[in-house]
Write a protein that holds these residues in place. Structure first.
Motif, PDB file in Angstrom:
ATOM      1  N   LEU A   2       3.469  -8.219   6.807  1.00  0.00           N
ATOM      2  CA  LEU A   2       2.275  -8.419   6.435  1.00  0.00           C
ATOM      3  C   LEU A   2       1.602  -9.398   7.252  1.00  0.00           C
ATOM      4  N   ARG A   3       2.200 -10.692   7.747  1.00  0.00           N
ATOM      5  CA  ARG A   3       1.352 -11.487   8.662  1.00  0.00           C
ATOM      6  C   ARG A   3       1.186 -10.900  10.273  1.00  0.00           C
ATOM      7  N   LEU A   4       2.309  -9.881  10.389  1.00  0.00           N
ATOM      8  CA  LEU A   4       2.213  -9.046  11.613  1.00  0.00           C
ATOM      9  C   LEU A   4       1.123  -7.912  11.814  1.00  0.00           C
ATOM     10  N   ALA A   5       1.040  -7.318  10.532  1.00  0.00           N
ATOM     11  CA  ALA A   5      -0.105  -6.378  10.421  1.00  0.00           C
ATOM     12  C   ALA A   5      -1.598  -7.076  10.645  1.00  0.00           C
ATOM     13  N   ARG A   6      -1.535  -8.393   9.970  1.00  0.00           N
ATOM     14  CA  ARG A   6      -2.885  -8.871  10.426  1.00  0.00           C
ATOM     15  C   ARG A   6      -3.111  -9.250  11.735  1.00  0.00           C
ATOM     16  N   ARG A   7      -1.969  -9.744  12.562  1.00  0.00           N
ATOM     17  CA  ARG A   7      -2.130 -10.041  13.945  1.00  0.00           C
ATOM     18  C   ARG A   7      -2.322  -8.820  14.786  1.00  0.00           C
ATOM     19  N   LEU A   8      -1.645  -7.629  14.477  1.00  0.00           N
ATOM     20  CA  LEU A   8      -2.371  -6.577  15.357  1.00  0.00           C
ATOM     21  C   LEU A   8      -3.567  -5.976  15.101  1.00  0.00           C
ATOM     22  N   LEU A   9      -4.039  -6.237  14.028  1.00  0.00           N
ATOM     23  CA  LEU A   9      -5.414  -6.034  13.488  1.00  0.00           C
ATOM     24  C   LEU A   9      -6.534  -6.874  14.311  1.00  0.00           C
ATOM     25  N   ASP A  10      -6.217  -7.934  14.145  1.00  0.00           N
ATOM     26  CA  ASP A  10      -7.041  -9.253  14.450  1.00  0.00           C
ATOM     27  C   ASP A  10      -7.141  -9.329  16.001  1.00  0.00           C
ATOM     28  N   GLU A  11      -5.781  -9.355  16.457  1.00  0.00           N
ATOM     29  CA  GLU A  11      -5.606  -9.546  17.913  1.00  0.00           C
ATOM     30  C   GLU A  11      -5.669  -8.490  18.911  1.00  0.00           C
ATOM     31  N   GLU A  12      -4.866  -7.214  18.389  1.00  0.00           N
ATOM     32  CA  GLU A  12      -4.743  -6.109  19.320  1.00  0.00           C
ATOM     33  C   GLU A  12      -5.791  -5.100  19.014  1.00  0.00           C
ATOM     34  N   LEU A  13      -6.439  -5.315  18.187  1.00  0.00           N
ATOM     35  CA  LEU A  13      -7.672  -4.174  17.569  1.00  0.00           C
ATOM     36  C   LEU A  13      -7.329  -2.821  17.537  1.00  0.00           C
ATOM     37  N   VAL A  14      -6.113  -2.722  16.987  1.00  0.00           N
ATOM     38  CA  VAL A  14      -5.437  -1.368  16.916  1.00  0.00           C
ATOM     39  C   VAL A  14      -5.919  -0.640  15.488  1.00  0.00           C
ATOM     40  N   THR A  15      -5.704   0.506  15.317  1.00  0.00           N
ATOM     41  CA  THR A  15      -5.679   0.900  14.172  1.00  0.00           C
ATOM     42  C   THR A  15      -4.099   0.988  13.566  1.00  0.00           C
ATOM     43  N   LEU A  16      -4.060   0.641  12.262  1.00  0.00           N
ATOM     44  CA  LEU A  16      -2.619   0.679  11.576  1.00  0.00           C
ATOM     45  C   LEU A  16      -2.429   1.667  10.635  1.00  0.00           C
ATOM     46  N   LEU A  17      -1.325   2.049  10.625  1.00  0.00           N
ATOM     47  CA  LEU A  17      -0.673   3.175   9.604  1.00  0.00           C
ATOM     48  C   LEU A  17       0.523   2.362   8.946  1.00  0.00           C
ATOM     49  N   VAL A  18       0.092   2.060   7.582  1.00  0.00           N
ATOM     50  CA  VAL A  18       1.113   1.147   6.954  1.00  0.00           C
ATOM     51  C   VAL A  18       1.408   1.807   5.566  1.00  0.00           C
ATOM     52  N   PRO A  19       2.665   1.416   5.024  1.00  0.00           N
ATOM     53  CA  PRO A  19       3.049   2.148   3.696  1.00  0.00           C
ATOM     54  C   PRO A  19       2.396   1.327   2.564  1.00  0.00           C
ATOM     55  N   ALA A  32      -7.963   4.637  -1.904  1.00  0.00           N
ATOM     56  CA  ALA A  32      -7.507   6.067  -2.082  1.00  0.00           C
ATOM     57  C   ALA A  32      -8.012   6.888  -1.028  1.00  0.00           C
ATOM     58  N   PRO A  33      -9.480   6.773  -0.513  1.00  0.00           N
ATOM     59  CA  PRO A  33      -9.860   7.714   0.893  1.00  0.00           C
ATOM     60  C   PRO A  33      -9.092   7.327   2.153  1.00  0.00           C
ATOM     61  N   ALA A  34      -8.458   6.188   2.178  1.00  0.00           N
ATOM     62  CA  ALA A  34      -7.847   5.888   3.322  1.00  0.00           C
ATOM     63  C   ALA A  34      -6.361   6.199   3.294  1.00  0.00           C
ATOM     64  N   THR A  35      -5.869   6.839   1.935  1.00  0.00           N
ATOM     65  CA  THR A  35      -4.405   6.808   1.931  1.00  0.00           C
ATOM     66  C   THR A  35      -3.989   8.230   1.493  1.00  0.00           C
ATOM     67  N   GLN A  36      -2.920   8.654   2.325  1.00  0.00           N
ATOM     68  CA  GLN A  36      -2.400   9.793   2.236  1.00  0.00           C
ATOM     69  C   GLN A  36      -0.887   9.891   2.467  1.00  0.00           C
ATOM     70  N   ASP A  37      -0.216  10.537   1.722  1.00  0.00           N
ATOM     71  CA  ASP A  37       1.348  10.664   1.806  1.00  0.00           C
ATOM     72  C   ASP A  37       1.879   9.570   1.885  1.00  0.00           C
ATOM     73  N   GLY A  38       1.414   8.534   1.055  1.00  0.00           N
ATOM     74  CA  GLY A  38       2.051   7.162   0.876  1.00  0.00           C
ATOM     75  C   GLY A  38       1.749   6.096   1.984  1.00  0.00           C
ATOM     76  N   TRP A  39       0.914   6.652   2.936  1.00  0.00           N
ATOM     77  CA  TRP A  39       0.296   5.617   3.910  1.00  0.00           C
ATOM     78  C   TRP A  39      -1.026   5.472   3.910  1.00  0.00           C
ATOM     79  N   THR A  40      -1.601   4.290   4.348  1.00  0.00           N
ATOM     80  CA  THR A  40      -3.020   3.770   4.360  1.00  0.00           C
ATOM     81  C   THR A  40      -3.415   3.574   6.039  1.00  0.00           C
ATOM     82  N   LEU A  41      -4.488   4.048   6.362  1.00  0.00           N
ATOM     83  CA  LEU A  41      -4.847   3.774   7.619  1.00  0.00           C
ATOM     84  C   LEU A  41      -6.046   2.649   7.551  1.00  0.00           C
ATOM     85  N   LEU A  42      -5.794   1.641   8.524  1.00  0.00           N
ATOM     86  CA  LEU A  42      -6.514   0.588   8.490  1.00  0.00           C
ATOM     87  C   LEU A  42      -7.133   0.242   9.945  1.00  0.00           C
ATOM     88  N   PHE A  43      -8.551   0.257   9.954  1.00  0.00           N
ATOM     89  CA  PHE A  43      -8.976  -0.025  11.237  1.00  0.00           C
ATOM     90  C   PHE A  43      -9.261  -1.525  11.376  1.00  0.00           C
TER      91      PHE A  43
END
Length: 215
Positions: free
Chosen positions: A74-91, A103-114
């Protein structure tokens, strides 16, 4: 015609979609408090999946108990969002019971975060902890590099925020790279974009992420 921050803030408060700029090498995005507003602005089905904009501390805090990520990942995810500015696909932890706001960002067990948040836009977006977002393009078109391009693509019905600082019009722009982050910290490039393009390709970018963040 481009809009100022007051008009854009009013549109967001009314549940309408707006287009916001990004610094190079990223393209503009379309966002709203309602996922269907994002989709209809893009002229695609209202129920299509969109990304959740992980720009607000309250939203990130609520996500912590819903994602299938351990503390280190989870810390890694936050760093990737904050520092790399990527979009993340996370379970997600319980795919069948995502709350309505996720729910609008969740599909097939994965959520898309910008993750990309340009600092000049932080005050504008702070009153809206839950926002949905997608690349600023009509279906079948390329993402708009600049607000001027977006104003042409979307027309007068979607407010487009003028650049808060002078834009680099010579820069090559792309939408964000989407990185898939597994529960165990493994990373893969799910969709190519600006970040991996700037490193010469997916393998080179993943090597950069490994060196910089671990995982």
């Amino acid at each position: 015609m481009l809009s100022d921050a007051t008009a854009v803030r009013r549109a967001l408060a009314e549940g309408r979609a707006v287009v916001l700029p990004n610094p190079a090498p990223l393209t503009c995005v379309v966002t709203a408090t309602r996922p269907e507003a994002v989709n209809l602005a893009k002229r695609r089905p209202a129920g299509q999946a969109v990304a959740l904009w992980a720009h607000h501390p309250d939203t990130l805090g609520r996500l912590a108990g819903l994602l299938d990520l351990g503390p280190a990942t989870l810390r890694l995810a936050r760093r990737l969002l904050d520092e790399e500015l990527v979009t993340l696909l996370v379970p997600v932890r319980e795919p069948g019971s995502a709350p309505p706001w996720l729910a609008p960002a969740t599909q097939d067990g994965w959520t898309l975060l910008f993750g990309a948040l340009w600092k000049p836009l932080a005050d504008l977006l702070e009153p809206f902890p839950v926002l949905y977002v997608s690349s600023a393009n009509r279906t079948g078109q390329l993402p708009s590099p600049t607000p001027a391009d977006a104003a042409v693509a979307f027309g007068p019905d979607v407010p487009v925020l003028a650049d808060p600082v002078p834009a680099d019009t010579a820069a090559t722009r792309r939408a964000t790279t989407t990185v898939r982050l597994d529960s165990d910290g493994r990373m893969d490039v799910h969709r190519h974009g600006a970040q991996d393009g700037g490193h010469g390709g997916a393998e080179e970018y993943l090597a950069h992420l490994g060196r910089t963040y671990g995982g």
